[in-house]
Write an enzyme that holds these catalytic residues in place. Sequence first.
Site, PDB file in Angstrom:
ATOM      1  N   GLU A  47      35.565  44.217  39.266  1.00  0.00           N
ATOM      2  CA  GLU A  47      37.421  43.176  39.272  1.00  0.00           C
ATOM      3  C   GLU A  47      37.405  43.303  37.321  1.00  0.00           C
ATOM      4  O   GLU A  47      38.109  43.346  37.615  1.00  0.00           O
ATOM      5  CB  GLU A  47      36.680  41.761  39.478  1.00  0.00           C
ATOM      6  CG  GLU A  47      38.345  40.753  39.068  1.00  0.00           C
ATOM      7  CD  GLU A  47      38.253  39.555  39.551  1.00  0.00           C
ATOM      8  OE1 GLU A  47      38.917  38.664  39.355  1.00  0.00           O
ATOM      9  OE2 GLU A  47      36.783  38.978  39.774  1.00  0.00           O
ATOM     10  N   GLU A  51      33.550  30.218  40.583  1.00  0.00           N
ATOM     11  CA  GLU A  51      34.186  30.670  41.508  1.00  0.00           C
ATOM     12  C   GLU A  51      33.830  31.593  42.438  1.00  0.00           C
ATOM     13  O   GLU A  51      34.419  31.474  43.724  1.00  0.00           O
ATOM     14  CB  GLU A  51      35.770  30.965  40.384  1.00  0.00           C
ATOM     15  CG  GLU A  51      37.111  31.226  41.704  1.00  0.00           C
ATOM     16  CD  GLU A  51      37.654  33.082  40.950  1.00  0.00           C
ATOM     17  OE1 GLU A  51      38.445  33.272  41.701  1.00  0.00           O
ATOM     18  OE2 GLU A  51      37.999  32.555  40.051  1.00  0.00           O
ATOM     19  N   HIS A  66      33.783  31.181  36.139  1.00  0.00           N
ATOM     20  CA  HIS A  66      34.171  32.634  36.462  1.00  0.00           C
ATOM     21  C   HIS A  66      33.258  33.239  38.012  1.00  0.00           C
ATOM     22  O   HIS A  66      32.840  33.100  38.733  1.00  0.00           O
ATOM     23  CB  HIS A  66      34.692  33.836  36.072  1.00  0.00           C
ATOM     24  CG  HIS A  66      35.703  34.845  36.902  1.00  0.00           C
ATOM     25  ND1 HIS A  66      35.216  36.185  36.427  1.00  0.00           N
ATOM     26  CD2 HIS A  66      36.150  34.611  37.840  1.00  0.00           C
ATOM     27  CE1 HIS A  66      35.970  36.991  37.791  1.00  0.00           C
ATOM     28  NE2 HIS A  66      36.886  35.692  38.215  1.00  0.00           N
TER      29      HIS A  66
END
Length: 441
Positions: free
Chosen positions: A150, A73, A70
């Site tokens: 997040e 990303e 992640h």
Amino acid sequence: MVWNLPLLESGNPDNELSVQQDGAVVRRTVLPGGVRVLSEQLPGQRSASIGAWVNVGSRDERSGHFGSTHFLEHLLFKGTKRRTAMDIAEAFDAVGGEANAVTGKENTCYYARVLDTDLPMAVDVISDMVTSALIDPDELETERGVILEELAMNDDDPGDVVHEKFSETVLAGHDLGRPIGGTPETINAVPREAVWEHYQNHYQPETLVFTAAGNIDHDALCAQISDELVRGGWNLTPGATPRVRRDTTPIEGIGLEGRELTVTRQVEQANVIIGSTGITGTDERRFQLSVLSAVLGGGMSSRLFQEIRERRGLAYSTYCFGSSHVGIGTFGLYAGCAPSKIDEVSKLMVVELEKMADSGITESELKRSIGQLSGSLVLGLEDSGSRMNRLGRAELVTGELLSLQESLERIKSVTREEVQTLAAELAARPRSVVRVGPFAA
């Protein structure tokens, strides 16, 4: 028509596949290095969607690397040898396009949707990101904070929490049970060196798949991708073989006992999921599961919606879902309701599943669900992004690409007996319960 997708070697005379499907031309080429390119040409469409898929997800992380997939990303948008983060953002904003990425448990995809005339730009930028990301230490530290925010945002949403915890609970003991985005602990702990090593190990020609749909010239697309990857410093060895797909052997020893988990949150509405392991992503019964889910909890006419919301007014949202991975899957019943009603709602959801297991579904429910699924499938494929995603899943997971007609026929071939048999199997599996709300843990 079912189009099988063997893992061909680059340089092999048979490394080209082409088929006419649903009025479109679908082509597949294996480039030197084992890079795969699949495209679906849609005549008359002015948009095009492109995706660069890397066959790595959170399940592939090892100790010390948790959260790296992640992290990457985010970091691939933060600059390359040729572009700053602002350059990447401006490239798509300047043409009214959109670019993003998604990390899954098994794959990562960097994608864009642009006008057909801007597709070369999108291929250039995304290829540059995949091959030449800097993973700059300062940018990494900045993005570490962004990812922590997040995760905090997701943790504030009880709906996100209950789904994350349900996956962890049912798949406990397997890498698929870990959260895709990592945890605050793993994100804080992972060093730049581990993220860089994860990038170098997994972002390789044999793991890379490009899929595109829209007004596409396949030959031009393949030529540009080859040029861009070489420009990015990748060695595209002739005759190299794409990485084999994941072993589809069912994963044993997971989900053998039901568990209960309560997550304490001071919220007005409690969230609950009751479920078990499900079916795998390659299971032939996935069409039967779609029908089962549509009847049980897939819309306003579904049993859960009608019984829990319409008749009793106990919840605003209730549904069932299946998440399928290679080797294993999960199946769950969800509802959000007042904390005082959590036990009543939980019991009602289980009762509806067991009714289906005991008595099956009616002929009218079968016809309605087939119509619902068929319409949803057809309407979904009017979007080039959906078609691009379909190509990626076919290449990386199932190894076959079904035509629209074949997909519709498989949906229509589902019988009431098959749905009842699957419902009975799911209802008999060890059942886990996860609650999020103002309860004592």
